[in-house]
Design a protein around this motif. Structure first.
Motif, PDB file in Angstrom:
ATOM      1  N   LEU A 153       0.862  -1.177   0.000  1.00  0.00           N
ATOM      2  CA  LEU A 153       0.000   0.000   0.000  1.00  0.00           C
ATOM      3  C   LEU A 153       0.902   1.232   0.000  1.00  0.00           C
ATOM      4  CD1 LEU A 153      -2.466  -1.160   2.800  1.00  0.00           C
ATOM      5  CD2 LEU A 153      -3.062  -0.883   0.397  1.00  0.00           C
ATOM      6  N   SER A 154       0.634   2.146  -0.869  1.00  0.00           N
ATOM      7  CA  SER A 154       1.447   3.353  -0.936  1.00  0.00           C
ATOM      8  C   SER A 154       0.557   4.559  -1.283  1.00  0.00           C
ATOM      9  CB  SER A 154       2.552   3.197  -1.988  1.00  0.00           C
ATOM     10  OG  SER A 154       3.357   4.359  -2.038  1.00  0.00           O
ATOM     11  N   PRO A 155       0.580   5.631  -0.452  1.00  0.00           N
ATOM     12  CA  PRO A 155       1.366   5.746   0.782  1.00  0.00           C
ATOM     13  C   PRO A 155       0.713   5.025   1.949  1.00  0.00           C
ATOM     14  CG  PRO A 155       0.055   7.710   0.455  1.00  0.00           C
ATOM     15  CD  PRO A 155      -0.163   6.861  -0.768  1.00  0.00           C
ATOM     16  N   ASN A 156       1.504   4.750   2.959  1.00  0.00           N
ATOM     17  CA  ASN A 156       1.042   4.115   4.184  1.00  0.00           C
ATOM     18  C   ASN A 156       2.005   4.513   5.309  1.00  0.00           C
ATOM     19  OD1 ASN A 156      -0.184   2.531   6.107  1.00  0.00           O
ATOM     20  ND2 ASN A 156       0.513   0.569   5.266  1.00  0.00           N
ATOM     21  N   PRO A 157       1.620   5.406   6.237  1.00  0.00           N
ATOM     22  CA  PRO A 157       0.285   5.912   6.520  1.00  0.00           C
ATOM     23  C   PRO A 157      -0.281   6.768   5.379  1.00  0.00           C
ATOM     24  CG  PRO A 157       1.761   6.241   8.382  1.00  0.00           C
ATOM     25  CD  PRO A 157       2.612   5.848   7.218  1.00  0.00           C
ATOM     26  N   ALA A 158      -1.636   6.845   5.355  1.00  0.00           N
ATOM     27  CA  ALA A 158      -2.333   7.596   4.324  1.00  0.00           C
ATOM     28  C   ALA A 158      -3.289   8.591   4.964  1.00  0.00           C
ATOM     29  CB  ALA A 158      -3.086   6.638   3.413  1.00  0.00           C
ATOM     30  N   HIS A 159      -3.726   9.553   4.135  1.00  0.00           N
ATOM     31  CA  HIS A 159      -4.638  10.581   4.639  1.00  0.00           C
ATOM     32  C   HIS A 159      -5.982  10.491   3.925  1.00  0.00           C
ATOM     33  CE1 HIS A 159      -6.111  14.237   6.387  1.00  0.00           C
ATOM     34  NE2 HIS A 159      -6.240  14.812   5.187  1.00  0.00           N
ATOM     35  N   SER A 160      -6.015  10.734   2.626  1.00  0.00           N
ATOM     36  CA  SER A 160      -7.266  10.698   1.881  1.00  0.00           C
ATOM     37  C   SER A 160      -7.326   9.574   0.864  1.00  0.00           C
ATOM     38  CB  SER A 160      -7.489  12.032   1.165  1.00  0.00           C
ATOM     39  OG  SER A 160      -6.421  12.286   0.264  1.00  0.00           O
ATOM     40  N   SER A 161      -6.146   9.069   0.448  1.00  0.00           N
ATOM     41  CA  SER A 161      -6.137   7.994  -0.541  1.00  0.00           C
ATOM     42  C   SER A 161      -4.829   7.237  -0.461  1.00  0.00           C
ATOM     43  CB  SER A 161      -6.333   8.545  -1.960  1.00  0.00           C
ATOM     44  OG  SER A 161      -5.240   9.366  -2.331  1.00  0.00           O
ATOM     45  N   THR A 162      -4.846   6.020  -0.981  1.00  0.00           N
ATOM     46  CA  THR A 162      -3.646   5.202  -1.103  1.00  0.00           C
ATOM     47  C   THR A 162      -3.823   4.319  -2.333  1.00  0.00           C
ATOM     48  OG1 THR A 162      -2.157   3.692   0.060  1.00  0.00           O
ATOM     49  CG2 THR A 162      -4.513   3.344   0.372  1.00  0.00           C
ATOM     50  N   CYS A 163      -2.846   3.489  -2.639  1.00  0.00           N
ATOM     51  CA  CYS A 163      -2.914   2.641  -3.821  1.00  0.00           C
ATOM     52  C   CYS A 163      -2.395   1.256  -3.483  1.00  0.00           C
ATOM     53  CB  CYS A 163      -2.086   3.250  -4.962  1.00  0.00           C
ATOM     54  SG  CYS A 163      -2.215   2.334  -6.522  1.00  0.00           S
ATOM     55  N   ILE A 164      -3.129   0.226  -3.925  1.00  0.00           N
ATOM     56  CA  ILE A 164      -2.713  -1.152  -3.724  1.00  0.00           C
ATOM     57  C   ILE A 164      -1.927  -1.609  -4.946  1.00  0.00           C
ATOM     58  CG2 ILE A 164      -3.474  -3.537  -3.365  1.00  0.00           C
ATOM     59  CD1 ILE A 164      -6.002  -2.447  -2.112  1.00  0.00           C
ATOM     60  N   VAL A 165      -0.708  -2.062  -4.733  1.00  0.00           N
ATOM     61  CA  VAL A 165       0.097  -2.650  -5.794  1.00  0.00           C
ATOM     62  C   VAL A 165      -0.193  -4.151  -5.809  1.00  0.00           C
ATOM     63  CG1 VAL A 165       2.413  -3.021  -6.697  1.00  0.00           C
ATOM     64  CG2 VAL A 165       1.856  -0.874  -5.506  1.00  0.00           C
TER      65      VAL A 165
END
Length: 461
Positions: A385-397
């Motif tokens: 997961l990037s970014p992680n920690p996240a604020h409003s959104s993240t992305c799963i690779v």
């Protein structure tokens, strides 16, 4: 081997004892032949109960005897079990003239015993039950029935069960005195909705049942299960104390669709349950099962009995895009066997079932010692997961090995409560994940594909 007559005759349950095979069900033909044994229906195009025995001689099999029971209306046996020469059946009956040997019972449900004398058999007793029994099992402590009742009350000997609403589950124990039987105890489970009991198994003083529940909350003694939507499957354990029985624990399996537990097998602390699920995703402990289509897929799961608690150790699915159903499991050592029907093409892990028929029967086996390995957890280095920690959104690779597969994305909070889910018919290499609106804290993100579950922690700041 075939058996039957000119109209609708069907088996409902089968069991084995050495080289003897016992089957039961119902027949509506005027006469129904089992080898050289012919049964005559007591009604006019209604159903009567049959019980038949075959002997397996290795390369051949033959019917040895057959017996009927019933009256002028519809009667059917749903379950059968054997202990020595004693053969027990249970089911439903109608009318006031339902005859088993020399015993007549009124309508509702019934349990009956035959004594197998080798080349022949005869009914020893029959007992009316407060509701239709769907399954029967025998142990050293007695004979156990499971079913469900819609009436406001159901009577089992001196015990009267009160319905909480809709259909409630009952579990009842019979003590066989040889020529008769009595009910030491009966208990109920359920909620305000529709519940059912489909399977029962016994190990010592432990009694296990399975079925389905639709109530938002369903109680099994002091244990309460929460419904995820539709019908959820359950497994529950009772302890038989002789003159009383009580629920000890209960566990659930399911999702937002209709999911059912059908049958059980027990070996030591291991409890195997089979069934079918229509939910797009079905939670089974730490495993999430993903449906291959929009119909029913079948499942097989193992629970571990820890005495005062129980939990799902592993769960597997099989099937295809059509409707697939599991029968009863059987266990020999670490080998687990399962029969049923699938709509091909279907798969059991990497094993395909091909064909052009709408439905075909199957027999499958697995080694319990390696079953856990089929639910592979990818190493964190293989996805992220990037970014992680996240604020409003993240992305799963997404790992390349599962790109293009059908998958489910599930987000749960730190207490295990599901807060978001999404079903994807074809996984891309990256899945954007909007998390705005979720409170700050720790979450678990699961990416589920058939046979594999990927889990990552996500911190929202």
């Amino acid at each position: 081997m075939r058996a039957g007559g000119s109209t609708n005759d069907f088996p409902q349950a089968i069991t084995l004892a050495g080289s003897s095979i016992y089957m039961t069900g119902a027949f509506s033909s005027p006469t129904c032949a089992f080898g050289s044994n012919t049964l005559t229906n007591a009604g006019n195009a209604t159903q009567d109960v049959f019980v038949a025995k075959l002997t397996d001689a290795g390369s051949t099999g033959a019917f040895v005897w057959a017996q009927r029971g019933g009256g002028s209306q519809n009667d059917s046996a749903n379950g059968i079990c054997v202990s020595g020469p004693n053969v027990y059946i249970a089911g439903s009956c109608s009318g006031l003239d339902v005859v088993f040997g020399t015993t007549t019972v009124a309508g509702g449900g019934f349990a009956a015993k035959l004594v197998d004398a080798g080349a022949s058999a005869a009914f020893a007793w029959a007992q009316r039950t407060g509701a239709s029994a769907n399954a029967v099992a025998v142990g050293s402590g007695g004979v156990y029935l499971v079913g469900n009742f819609v009436s406001s009350t159901a009577v089992f000997g001196a015990t009267t069960l009160t319905n909480a609403g809709g259909n409630d589950v009952f579990v009842a124990k019979l003590t066989d005195s040889g020529t008769g039987a009595t009910f030491p105890w009966a208990v109920r489970a359920g909620g305000a909705g529709v519940e059912a009991g489909f399977g029962v198994a016994v190990s010592g003083t432990d009694v296990y049942i399975t079925g389905s529940f639709a109530s938002s909350t369903c109680t099994f003694g002091t244990s309460t299960l929460l419904n995820a939507g539709g019908q959820d499957a359950y497994v529950a354990k009772l302890t038989d104390s002789g003159s009383s029985g009580a629920f000890v624990w209960a566990d659930r399996l399911g999702g937002t669709g209709n999911d059912y537990g059908f049958a059980l097998a027990v070996q030591g602390p291991n409890v195997y349950v089979s069934g079918s699920f229509s939910s797009p995703t079905a939670d089974a402990g730490a495993t999430t099962l993903v449906n291959a289509g929009t119909g029913y897929d079948l499942f097989l799961a193992r629970l571990t009995n820890a005495g005062l608690s129980g939990g799902i150790a592993w769960a597997l699915r099989a099937g295809g895009a059509g409707n697939d159903y599991a029968g009863s499991p059987a266990v020999i050592g670490t080998g687990v066997y399962l029969g049923g029907s699938v709509a091909p093409p279907a798969s059991f892990g990497s094993l395909p079932v091909m064909g052009t028929s709408a439905s075909v029967g199957f027999l499958a086996s697995l080694n319990d010692a390696t079953a856990l390995a089929t639910n592979t957890l990818f190493e964190k280095s293989q996805w992220g997961l990037s970014p992680n920690p996240a604020h409003s959104s993240t992305c799963i690779v997404v790992p390349q090995a599962i790109v293009g597969l059908k998958g489910a994305l599930i987000i749960s909070d730190a207490l295990g409560r599901q807060v978001r889910s999404e079903l994807m018919l074809s996984l891309p290499s990256a899945v954007p994940l909007a998390v705005s609106g979720l409170p700050r804290g720790l979450y678990f993100v699961r990416l589920v594909v058939p046979g594999q579950t990927l889990t990552q922690r996500l911190l929202l700041d």
